[in-house]
Design an enzyme around this catalytic site. Structure first.
Site, PDB file in Angstrom:
ATOM      1  N   ASP A  16       0.818  -1.214   0.000  1.00 16.20           N
ATOM      2  CA  ASP A  16       0.000   0.000   0.000  1.00 16.20           C
ATOM      3  C   ASP A  16       0.850   1.261   0.000  1.00 16.20           C
ATOM      4  O   ASP A  16       0.644   2.159  -0.815  1.00 16.20           O
ATOM      5  CB  ASP A  16      -0.920   0.025   1.240  1.00 16.20           C
ATOM      6  CG  ASP A  16      -2.020  -1.024   1.167  1.00 16.20           C
ATOM      7  OD1 ASP A  16      -2.615  -1.183   0.092  1.00 16.20           O
ATOM      8  OD2 ASP A  16      -2.285  -1.676   2.203  1.00 16.20           O
ATOM      9  N   ARG A  95      -1.245   3.554  16.977  1.00 20.75           N
ATOM     10  CA  ARG A  95      -1.502   4.485  15.876  1.00 20.75           C
ATOM     11  C   ARG A  95      -1.332   5.958  16.230  1.00 20.75           C
ATOM     12  O   ARG A  95      -0.673   6.694  15.499  1.00 20.75           O
ATOM     13  CB  ARG A  95      -2.883   4.231  15.258  1.00 20.75           C
ATOM     14  CG  ARG A  95      -2.969   2.917  14.487  1.00 20.75           C
ATOM     15  CD  ARG A  95      -1.869   2.795  13.438  1.00 20.75           C
ATOM     16  NE  ARG A  95      -1.954   1.551  12.689  1.00 20.75           N
ATOM     17  CZ  ARG A  95      -1.062   0.574  12.710  1.00 20.75           C
ATOM     18  NH1 ARG A  95       0.033   0.699  13.453  1.00 20.75           N
ATOM     19  NH2 ARG A  95      -1.223  -0.509  11.993  1.00 20.75           N
ATOM     20  N   ASP A 124      -7.638   2.248  11.165  1.00 21.95           N
ATOM     21  CA  ASP A 124      -6.409   3.038  11.239  1.00 21.95           C
ATOM     22  C   ASP A 124      -6.517   4.400  10.568  1.00 21.95           C
ATOM     23  O   ASP A 124      -5.953   5.382  11.040  1.00 21.95           O
ATOM     24  CB  ASP A 124      -5.235   2.243  10.655  1.00 21.95           C
ATOM     25  CG  ASP A 124      -4.821   1.108  11.575  1.00 21.95           C
ATOM     26  OD1 ASP A 124      -5.179   1.163  12.775  1.00 21.95           O
ATOM     27  OD2 ASP A 124      -4.153   0.172  11.113  1.00 21.95           O
ATOM     28  N   SER A 173      -2.320 -10.659   6.500  1.00 23.26           N
ATOM     29  CA  SER A 173      -1.917  -9.276   6.752  1.00 23.26           C
ATOM     30  C   SER A 173      -1.554  -9.180   8.232  1.00 23.26           C
ATOM     31  O   SER A 173      -2.352  -9.539   9.105  1.00 23.26           O
ATOM     32  CB  SER A 173      -3.086  -8.345   6.421  1.00 23.26           C
ATOM     33  OG  SER A 173      -2.859  -7.095   6.992  1.00 23.26           O
TER      34      SER A 173
HETATM   35  N1  ARG Z   1      -8.302  -4.695  13.960  1.00 24.82           N
HETATM   36  C1  ARG Z   1      -7.244  -4.246  14.780  1.00 24.82           C
HETATM   37  C2  ARG Z   1      -7.450  -2.814  15.193  1.00 24.82           C
HETATM   38  O1  ARG Z   1      -8.150  -2.113  14.534  1.00 24.82           O
HETATM   39  C3  ARG Z   1      -5.854  -4.508  14.254  1.00 24.82           C
HETATM   40  C4  ARG Z   1      -5.663  -4.656  12.799  1.00 24.82           C
HETATM   41  C5  ARG Z   1      -4.229  -4.856  12.494  1.00 24.82           C
HETATM   42  N2  ARG Z   1      -3.919  -4.894  11.108  1.00 24.82           N
HETATM   43  C6  ARG Z   1      -3.445  -5.974  10.418  1.00 24.82           C
HETATM   44  N3  ARG Z   1      -3.135  -5.792   9.198  1.00 24.82           N
HETATM   45  N4  ARG Z   1      -3.306  -7.137  10.937  1.00 24.82           N
HETATM   46  O2  ARG Z   1      -6.922  -2.351  16.172  1.00 24.82           O
END
Ligand code: ARG
Length: 417
Positions: A16, A95, A124, A173
């Protein structure tokens, strides 16, 4: 657009953010892109990948070390026993820390804009932008704004000869930092799909280890030492990730409700977080009063929700922190944790602030502080008084109704007699 406009991009070297580099120049007309990678405890390979990709793209690349700030944030989350639907919030807590660090680099470099490679489906994008939109910089989200798909990105990367490796169809991912490792996507998108052992990297298969016991010391709600050895935040978390992970502690396989309303299947590993959260809660159980514990559960829940949203800078959180910190003044002491069967179970706790009197609770003493066992008789008589009364009133009313019914139907018989 002004002459020599510059945009700072949150850069990981993944697919990305790699395609975002040429797109920011071609589609958004920026003259210069700088890439910023923030260290919140990702594995070394990720920095190598980012570095190599940046070089191949001829990208001006900054790496910012935010591990200490992030570790402090994680330990603050422990004070609030913070989990969201069972997930200890690793990605969510990281984040805003990452966003702040990138914003600083952008401002130092007189950037006009700031960009991320998040999609329009996840959390995110919201967490990054909540931080960035407090500044005057323009915020750009190419993947979301141009409606890019992974497939399109792969083709574009091939066409442009961009340095992308991995990102293959079928790959998980993964998002890793000090506090948790998250795995999603590919086969895992089917909630019924049982993950193979090889998605786990931080945790051994639980249940095959020798039992081990450790002692964790807390000071005002923060863990400060393991087995008597004082450790700074980053090392303490890393040490417990290794140790508890070797015992198979801290796996979560869950359905998660994202902020936009989407339900997603997530897998997490978080051995240190599980261990510290369990230990901390056990210590609170010893030192806080019943009503403090009950009210704190509500405060903790609110805190965790704001953390999930990436909104710990909300005024509400300052107020919640006021309560949390007031309670944490007493959360000093040690907890013994037993690693057994993939669990980190509190099996002992000690504190000078214990709201606990052994002689009061013991079966072996007759009276405590001048209160004798028999003094409880009056309490026991009153206990449940209101419910008994209410039940009696209801029963009497029922009986009366039944009586009226029988009286009514029996009238004739009575007159005949
Ligand atoms: N769903 C989780 C959150 O929003 C983490 C997502 C992490 N991303 C990944 N590509 N595994 O906090």
């Amino acid at each position: 657009m002004t002459d020599n406009s510059t945009v700072a991009l949150a850069f990981s070297g993944g697919l990305d953010t790699t395609v975002c580099v040429p797109l920011l120049e071609e589609e958004y007309d920026y003259d210069e892109v700088i890439g910023v990678t923030v260290d919140v405890g990702q594995p070394a390979e990720e920095f190598d990948e980012a570095e190599e990709t940046a070089e191949a793209l001829d990208l001006d690349h900054y790496v910012v070390d935010a591990k200490d700030a992030f570790a402090q944030q994680c330990l603050d989350a422990v004070k609030a026993n913070a989990t969201y639907q069972g997930y200890p919030l690793g990605t969510a807590l990281a984040r805003p820390v990452i966003a702040e660090a990138i914003l600083e680099v952008a401002e130092e470099n007189d950037c006009d804009a700031i960009a991320h490679g998040c999609t329009g489906k996840g959390n995110d994008q919201l967490r990054f932008e909540a931080v960035w939109r407090e500044s005057d910089l323009e915020v750009i989200a190419p993947v979301r704004e141009l409606g890019l798909t992974r497939e399109w990105e792969m083709e574009y990367a091939a066409e442009k000869d961009l340095p992308v490796e991995g990102g293959n169809e079928g790959d998980w991912s993964i998002d890793t930092n000090l506090w948790s490792r998250s795995v999603e996507g590919a086969d895992l998108e089917d909630p019924g799909y049982v993950p193979p052992e090889d998605i786990y990297e931080w945790t051994e298969t639980p249940g095959q280890q020798e039992i081990e016991t450790i002692e964790i010391a807390f000071e005002e709600g923060h863990p400060v030492a393991v087995d008597g050895e004082e450790l700074p935040a980053v090392q303490l978390i890393e040490h417990l990730n290794d140790l508890a992970g070797s015992h198979g502690v801290g796996r979560t396989d869950m359905m998660e409700d994202r902020m936009l309303g989407l339900k997603v299947r997530e897998n997490y590993e978080h051995p240190a977080a599980t261990t510290l959260l369990n230990a901390h809660e056990a210590l609170e159980g010893l030192v806080l009063t019943e009503e403090e514990r009950a009210f704190k559960q509500q405060v903790d829940q609110q805190w965790a929700e704001k953390a999930y949203e990436g909104l710990l800078s909300a005024p509400l959180v300052d107020a919640l922190d006021g309560f949390v910190d007031a309670t944490q003044q007493k959360v000093t002491g040690t907890v013994t944790i037993k690693f057994e069967g993939g669990q980190a179970r509190p099996v002992g706790r000690e504190s000078e602030y214990a709201v606990y009197s052994e002689s009061a609770a013991s079966f072996n003493t007759e009276s405590v502080d001048g209160i004798a066992q028999s003094d409880a008789t009056g309490v026991a008589k009153y206990h449940g008084f209101q419910s008994r009364l209410a039940n009696q009133v209801a029963a009497d009313a029922e009986a009366k109704k039944a009586e009226l019914l029988t009286d009514g139907s029996g009238d004739d018989e009575e007159t005949e007699e």
